[in-house]
Design a protein around this motif. Structure first.
Motif, PDB file in Angstrom:
ATOM      1  N   ALA A   9       2.467   1.854  -3.457  1.00 19.45           N
ATOM      2  CA  ALA A   9       1.480   2.343  -4.420  1.00 19.45           C
ATOM      3  C   ALA A   9       1.180   3.821  -4.193  1.00 19.45           C
ATOM      4  O   ALA A   9       1.071   4.613  -5.149  1.00 19.45           O
ATOM      5  CB  ALA A   9       0.200   1.520  -4.328  1.00 19.45           C
ATOM      6  N   THR A  10       1.062   4.221  -2.928  1.00 17.89           N
ATOM      7  CA  THR A  10       0.782   5.624  -2.602  1.00 17.89           C
ATOM      8  C   THR A  10       1.948   6.516  -3.005  1.00 17.89           C
ATOM      9  O   THR A  10       1.751   7.592  -3.593  1.00 17.89           O
ATOM     10  CB  THR A  10       0.499   5.778  -1.099  1.00 17.89           C
ATOM     11  OG1 THR A  10      -0.652   4.995  -0.750  1.00 17.89           O
ATOM     12  CG2 THR A  10       0.246   7.235  -0.732  1.00 17.89           C
ATOM     13  N   GLU A  11       3.172   6.084  -2.696  1.00 16.85           N
ATOM     14  CA  GLU A  11       4.356   6.881  -3.034  1.00 16.85           C
ATOM     15  C   GLU A  11       4.493   7.049  -4.545  1.00 16.85           C
ATOM     16  O   GLU A  11       4.863   8.127  -5.034  1.00 16.85           O
ATOM     17  CB  GLU A  11       5.610   6.225  -2.453  1.00 16.85           C
ATOM     18  CG  GLU A  11       5.689   6.308  -0.928  1.00 16.85           C
ATOM     19  CD  GLU A  11       6.889   5.560  -0.373  1.00 16.85           C
ATOM     20  OE1 GLU A  11       7.570   4.847  -1.165  1.00 16.85           O
ATOM     21  OE2 GLU A  11       7.152   5.671   0.830  1.00 16.85           O
ATOM     22  N   PHE A  12       4.183   5.991  -5.295  1.00 12.27           N
ATOM     23  CA  PHE A  12       4.281   6.077  -6.750  1.00 12.27           C
ATOM     24  C   PHE A  12       3.245   7.052  -7.311  1.00 12.27           C
ATOM     25  O   PHE A  12       3.549   7.846  -8.211  1.00 12.27           O
ATOM     26  CB  PHE A  12       4.084   4.695  -7.368  1.00 12.27           C
ATOM     27  CG  PHE A  12       4.132   4.690  -8.874  1.00 12.27           C
ATOM     28  CD1 PHE A  12       5.345   4.797  -9.542  1.00 12.27           C
ATOM     29  CD2 PHE A  12       2.971   4.578  -9.624  1.00 12.27           C
ATOM     30  CE1 PHE A  12       5.396   4.799 -10.941  1.00 12.27           C
ATOM     31  CE2 PHE A  12       3.013   4.575 -11.010  1.00 12.27           C
ATOM     32  CZ  PHE A  12       4.233   4.693 -11.672  1.00 12.27           C
ATOM     33  N   ALA A  13       2.029   6.996  -6.782  1.00 13.59           N
ATOM     34  CA  ALA A  13       0.960   7.878  -7.268  1.00 13.59           C
ATOM     35  C   ALA A  13       1.275   9.342  -6.990  1.00 13.59           C
ATOM     36  O   ALA A  13       0.857  10.235  -7.756  1.00 13.59           O
ATOM     37  CB  ALA A  13      -0.363   7.488  -6.622  1.00 13.59           C
ATOM     38  N   GLN A  14       2.013   9.623  -5.925  1.00 10.46           N
ATOM     39  CA  GLN A  14       2.303  11.003  -5.541  1.00 10.46           C
ATOM     40  C   GLN A  14       3.674  11.484  -6.020  1.00 10.46           C
ATOM     41  O   GLN A  14       4.028  12.647  -5.822  1.00 10.46           O
ATOM     42  CB  GLN A  14       2.234  11.127  -4.014  1.00 10.46           C
ATOM     43  CG  GLN A  14       0.861  10.821  -3.441  1.00 10.46           C
ATOM     44  CD  GLN A  14       0.840  10.812  -1.914  1.00 10.46           C
ATOM     45  OE1 GLN A  14       1.900  10.826  -1.270  1.00 10.46           O
ATOM     46  NE2 GLN A  14      -0.347  10.791  -1.340  1.00 10.46           N
ATOM     47  N   LEU A  68       2.182   0.021 -15.786  1.00 10.44           N
ATOM     48  CA  LEU A  68       2.410   1.283 -15.081  1.00 10.44           C
ATOM     49  C   LEU A  68       3.111   2.248 -16.038  1.00 10.44           C
ATOM     50  O   LEU A  68       4.037   1.863 -16.757  1.00 10.44           O
ATOM     51  CB  LEU A  68       3.287   1.065 -13.848  1.00 10.44           C
ATOM     52  CG  LEU A  68       2.699   0.206 -12.715  1.00 10.44           C
ATOM     53  CD1 LEU A  68       3.742   0.041 -11.599  1.00 10.44           C
ATOM     54  CD2 LEU A  68       1.439   0.837 -12.153  1.00 10.44           C
ATOM     55  N   LYS A 105       6.900  12.749  -8.174  1.00  6.88           N
ATOM     56  CA  LYS A 105       7.175  13.668  -9.275  1.00  6.88           C
ATOM     57  C   LYS A 105       7.774  12.872 -10.432  1.00  6.88           C
ATOM     58  O   LYS A 105       8.186  11.720 -10.263  1.00  6.88           O
ATOM     59  CB  LYS A 105       8.149  14.750  -8.806  1.00  6.88           C
ATOM     60  CG  LYS A 105       7.597  15.639  -7.702  1.00  6.88           C
ATOM     61  CD  LYS A 105       8.644  16.668  -7.288  1.00  6.88           C
ATOM     62  CE  LYS A 105       8.102  17.575  -6.185  1.00  6.88           C
ATOM     63  NZ  LYS A 105       9.119  18.590  -5.730  1.00  6.88           N
ATOM     64  N   PRO A 153       5.592   0.116  -7.269  1.00  6.12           N
ATOM     65  CA  PRO A 153       4.539  -0.696  -6.652  1.00  6.12           C
ATOM     66  C   PRO A 153       4.675  -2.145  -7.090  1.00  6.12           C
ATOM     67  O   PRO A 153       5.181  -2.432  -8.179  1.00  6.12           O
ATOM     68  CB  PRO A 153       3.245  -0.068  -7.206  1.00  6.12           C
ATOM     69  CG  PRO A 153       3.623   1.308  -7.611  1.00  6.12           C
ATOM     70  CD  PRO A 153       5.049   1.229  -8.066  1.00  6.12           C
ATOM     71  N   SER A 184       7.756   9.608 -21.049  1.00  5.11           N
ATOM     72  CA  SER A 184       7.178   8.527 -20.244  1.00  5.11           C
ATOM     73  C   SER A 184       7.817   7.196 -20.622  1.00  5.11           C
ATOM     74  O   SER A 184       8.261   7.007 -21.755  1.00  5.11           O
ATOM     75  CB  SER A 184       5.657   8.454 -20.431  1.00  5.11           C
ATOM     76  OG  SER A 184       5.348   8.105 -21.769  1.00  5.11           O
ATOM     77  N   SER A 234       0.831  -1.205   0.000  1.00  2.00           N
ATOM     78  CA  SER A 234       0.000   0.000   0.000  1.00  2.00           C
ATOM     79  C   SER A 234       0.869   1.261   0.000  1.00  2.00           C
ATOM     80  O   SER A 234       0.591   2.224  -0.725  1.00  2.00           O
ATOM     81  CB  SER A 234      -0.921  -0.011   1.226  1.00  2.00           C
ATOM     82  OG  SER A 234      -1.687   1.167   1.287  1.00  2.00           O
ATOM     83  N   GLN A 244      -0.238  -6.278 -15.670  1.00  2.00           N
ATOM     84  CA  GLN A 244      -0.476  -4.925 -15.172  1.00  2.00           C
ATOM     85  C   GLN A 244       0.519  -3.961 -15.800  1.00  2.00           C
ATOM     86  O   GLN A 244       1.695  -4.273 -15.963  1.00  2.00           O
ATOM     87  CB  GLN A 244      -0.348  -4.879 -13.646  1.00  2.00           C
ATOM     88  CG  GLN A 244      -0.599  -3.504 -13.031  1.00  2.00           C
ATOM     89  CD  GLN A 244      -0.407  -3.494 -11.517  1.00  2.00           C
ATOM     90  OE1 GLN A 244      -0.109  -4.534 -10.915  1.00  2.00           O
ATOM     91  NE2 GLN A 244      -0.548  -2.339 -10.906  1.00  2.00           N
TER      92      GLN A 244
END
Length: 208
Positions: A69-74, A202, A76, A194, A167, A66, A200
């Motif tokens: 995943a949070t760190e990746f979403a936030q 990313l 830079k 993540p 990207s 968890s 999947q």
């Protein structure tokens, strides 16, 4: 480039030797060698199984999954280290390209002047498995370049082209157990991705 019995036989004519009172010959050393070879083969097979079996798979706690995943979403955009003009040939060697692909990519590279020397539109990245080395494989694609890449605990360095989309796409290909645990680094910047499942995808935003 769209980036795994010998058997023992009875000694012949043993019965006729006994009937004539001739003592049987001792077992050939070849027999013992065959047994030793069989034991070695079985032992090697066990060792390979132990290397990639369930006991060697990833065991990442749910809380850690968890958090990653949070760190990746936030996060830079990930800062990439450009390949200097003088290292372009070395970088192309790392990409496992055919001769035609290599020439086409080399011809399409753009160069720009930095504070020191010219840099190319290639960037260095390092990939590794941050948990158990259990056979995880990821698919890397960027600016038309694609490669399937097995990840190990020891970081492996390769070059990727970067275009105006800024990207890099990472897709899970094979999970050795417990999820695909990928570390990504370029220069001094590094992140733990993540935990990825096979299939999947990313998208990693990047910058120079």
């Amino acid at each position: 480039m769209a980036f795994n019995m010998n058997h023992l036989e009875l000694q012949p004519q043993l019965g006729s030797q006994l009937s004539k009172g001739i003592p049987p010959r001792k077992k050939s050393s070849k027999g013992y060698l065959a047994i030793a070879a069989l034991a070695l083969i079985l032992g090697s097979g066990y060792a390979m199984t132990a290397l990639f079996d369930a006991t060697s798979s990833d065991h990442v706690p749910a809380s850690t999954k968890s958090r990653l995943a949070t760190e990746f979403a936030q996060a830079k955009p990930f800062a990439l280290t450009p390949v200097p003009a003088g290292e372009v040939d070395i970088a192309l060697d790392s990409m496992k390209l055919s001769a035609d692909q290599r020439q086409a990519l080399k011809s399409s590279l753009t160069f720009r002047l930095g504070d020191a020397d010219a840099t190319s539109s290639l960037a260095w990245i390092e990939l590794w498995d941050f948990a158990a080395q259990d056979g995880d494989i990821v698919h890397i694609s960027s600016a038309g370049y694609e490669v399937d890449y097995p990840i190990l605990n020891v970081p492996n360095k390769l070059a990727i082209p970067v275009d105006a989309t800024l990207s890099v796409t990472i897709r899970g290909v094979h999970d050795g157990g417990g999820g695909i645990t990928l570390g990504l680094r370029s220069g001094a910047a590094g992140i733990s991705m993540p935990v990825i499942e096979p299939g999947q995808t990313l998208i990693v935003p990047v910058t120079f």
